[in-house]
Design a protein around this motif. Structure first.
Motif, PDB file in Angstrom:
ATOM      1  N   UNK A 295       0.839  -1.209   0.000  1.00  0.00           N
ATOM      2  CA  UNK A 295       0.000   0.000   0.000  1.00  0.00           C
ATOM      3  C   UNK A 295       0.874   1.259   0.000  1.00  0.00           C
ATOM      4  N   UNK A 296       1.912   1.270   0.820  1.00  0.00           N
ATOM      5  CA  UNK A 296       2.807   2.423   0.849  1.00  0.00           C
ATOM      6  C   UNK A 296       3.552   2.589  -0.467  1.00  0.00           C
ATOM      7  N   UNK A 297       3.947   1.471  -1.097  1.00  0.00           N
ATOM      8  CA  UNK A 297       4.641   1.546  -2.393  1.00  0.00           C
ATOM      9  C   UNK A 297       3.732   2.130  -3.459  1.00  0.00           C
ATOM     10  N   UNK A 298       2.473   1.683  -3.484  1.00  0.00           N
ATOM     11  CA  UNK A 298       1.523   2.213  -4.474  1.00  0.00           C
ATOM     12  C   UNK A 298       1.279   3.706  -4.256  1.00  0.00           C
ATOM     13  N   UNK A 299       1.143   4.113  -3.017  1.00  0.00           N
ATOM     14  CA  UNK A 299       0.924   5.526  -2.729  1.00  0.00           C
ATOM     15  C   UNK A 299       2.125   6.362  -3.159  1.00  0.00           C
ATOM     16  N   UNK A 300       3.336   5.824  -2.978  1.00  0.00           N
ATOM     17  CA  UNK A 300       4.524   6.551  -3.403  1.00  0.00           C
ATOM     18  C   UNK A 300       4.571   6.703  -4.916  1.00  0.00           C
ATOM     19  N   UNK A 301       4.219   5.640  -5.658  1.00  0.00           N
ATOM     20  CA  UNK A 301       4.218   5.701  -7.129  1.00  0.00           C
ATOM     21  C   UNK A 301       3.181   6.704  -7.623  1.00  0.00           C
ATOM     22  N   UNK A 302       2.004   6.688  -7.008  1.00  0.00           N
ATOM     23  CA  UNK A 302       0.944   7.616  -7.419  1.00  0.00           C
ATOM     24  C   UNK A 302       1.372   9.055  -7.150  1.00  0.00           C
ATOM     25  N   UNK A 303       1.954   9.298  -5.974  1.00  0.00           N
ATOM     26  CA  UNK A 303       2.381  10.654  -5.648  1.00  0.00           C
ATOM     27  C   UNK A 303       3.503  11.119  -6.578  1.00  0.00           C
ATOM     28  N   UNK A 304       4.437  10.224  -6.904  1.00  0.00           N
ATOM     29  CA  UNK A 304       5.536  10.597  -7.783  1.00  0.00           C
ATOM     30  C   UNK A 304       5.049  10.921  -9.187  1.00  0.00           C
ATOM     31  N   UNK A 305       4.123  10.117  -9.693  1.00  0.00           N
ATOM     32  CA  UNK A 305       3.592  10.380 -11.035  1.00  0.00           C
ATOM     33  C   UNK A 305       2.791  11.676 -11.071  1.00  0.00           C
ATOM     34  N   UNK A 306       2.072  11.964  -9.988  1.00  0.00           N
ATOM     35  CA  UNK A 306       1.298  13.212  -9.947  1.00  0.00           C
ATOM     36  C   UNK A 306       2.220  14.422  -9.937  1.00  0.00           C
TER      37      UNK A 306
END
Length: 345
Positions: A295-306
């Motif tokens: 969950x933390x990895x997915x949130x990091x990827x989403x934040x980085x792409x945004x």
């Protein structure tokens, strides 16, 4: 199994509590006291109320550079005192006090040009219930008590008794020796010295920036002087952490660390021995921790792409791409117009 896992935590907690117990019996620093009442603990520190003489060439660290003064009102004398230290004012020719002790006078008054000490410096602050008491002793001599003087004064006689005494003057010769003996004992009797007792009260008035001392009274022999002090530092406060001792925060942190180690090691042992797990799956609640990590990895990827979409470089590339497409369409239009003209010819 759970009872066996948490038993080390209880042992560590009891050990930490036993280690904290001796700290309550340690001696407090000078001019401080620990509350002795049964209504709860408290710590008192009157060191900020001590006046210090300013050093030459150095800035005074505290605002207290002058002694405390107290008016005697109906007593007819004014007093100069300091708290837990000798007075800042330089006193000399103190009556009945040796020259080596003049610099140790903590309270005195002046009468007819003479300086009388009412106590030498002491930092032994004591807590008696809800009262803080500071006592100075070893002041100027105050002589014998009035009760002793009354007992030694000759009784009054009537006229008949005086005549009888004259007639029996020859029989009173042995009493002269007793009188000389009494006078010799009176001279050899050590003289009493003046003392001072200051009782401090808590002052929560925000307008009072420093302590104040008021004269209360003196005994009939003028040997014991009593004062009342008011200070915000006479209010109970939490005892500061002592260097080298384990505080409550450290004990709580040790308990948390031990509990975490017991949880991890106990879980690994159980999963390895009972469920035959290997690798990362030996950790207790592996599926839960793995889900949290994903969950933390997915949130990091989403934040980085945004954040990458908001970069100015991407807007520049899109602008260049759109401009090149516009140039290509204009060239195609000019070529079509040229072909149309040739076809018409």
């Amino acid at each position: 199994m759970r009872a066996s896992l948490f038993s080390p935590v209880l042992v560590v907690g009891s050990f930490a509590a036993a280690k904290e117990a001796p700290s309550s019996t340690t001696h407090a620093p000078a001019c401080t006291a620990t509350a002795s009442s049964g209504t709860g603990g408290g710590f008192f520190d009157l060191r900020p109320d001590t006046a210090h003489a300013p050093e030459k060439g150095k800035q005074h660290k505290t605002g207290l550079a002058k002694d405390y003064h107290s008016r005697g009102y109906d007593y007819g004398k004014n007093f100069t005192l300091n708290i837990c230290a000798p007075v800042v004012d330089h006193v000399t020719e103190v009556v009945g006090v040796s020259k080596s002790q003049w610099a140790n006078v903590s309270a005195y008054y002046t009468s007819h040009g003479n300086v009388y000490s009412i106590g030498s410096a002491s930092m032994d602050l004591k807590s008696r219930g809800r009262k803080l008491v500071l006592q100075y002793t070893g002041g100027s001599p105050c002589g014998a008590s009035k009760s002793t003087r009354r007992s030694r004064s000759p009784p009054s006689h009537s006229t008949n008794d005086r005549r009888a005494n004259k007639e029996s003057s020859l029989t009173r010769q042995p009493h002269e020796v007793e009188t000389l003996k009494e006078d010799k004992e009176a001279k050899e009797e050590p003289s009493r010295r003046k003392s001072t007792t200051i009782s401090f009260l808590c002052d929560r008035d925000p307008t009072s920036s420093q302590a104040s001392i008021s004269f209360v009274g003196v005994d009939e022999d003028e040997c014991s002087y009593f004062f009342e002090g008011r200070s915000s530092h006479a209010c109970a406060q939490a005892e500061p952490h002592k260097p080298g001792s384990v505080g409550p925060g450290s004990v709580f942190g040790i308990i948390l660390v031990v509990a975490f180690l017991v949880y991890v090691l106990g879980g690994v042992f159980y999963n390895r021995a009972v469920t035959n797990a290997r690798g990362w799956r030996q950790l207790p609640n592996y599926s839960l921790w793995a889900g949290i990590w994903s969950f933390l990895s997915d949130m990091f990827v989403i934040a980085f792409s945004s954040c990458a979409r908001c970069l100015p470089g991407r807007r520049g590339y899109s602008h260049l791409g759109s401009s090149s497409r516009n140039r290509n369409s204009d060239a195609e239009n000019r070529l079509i117009d040229q072909l149309d003209e040739e076809w018409d010819d």
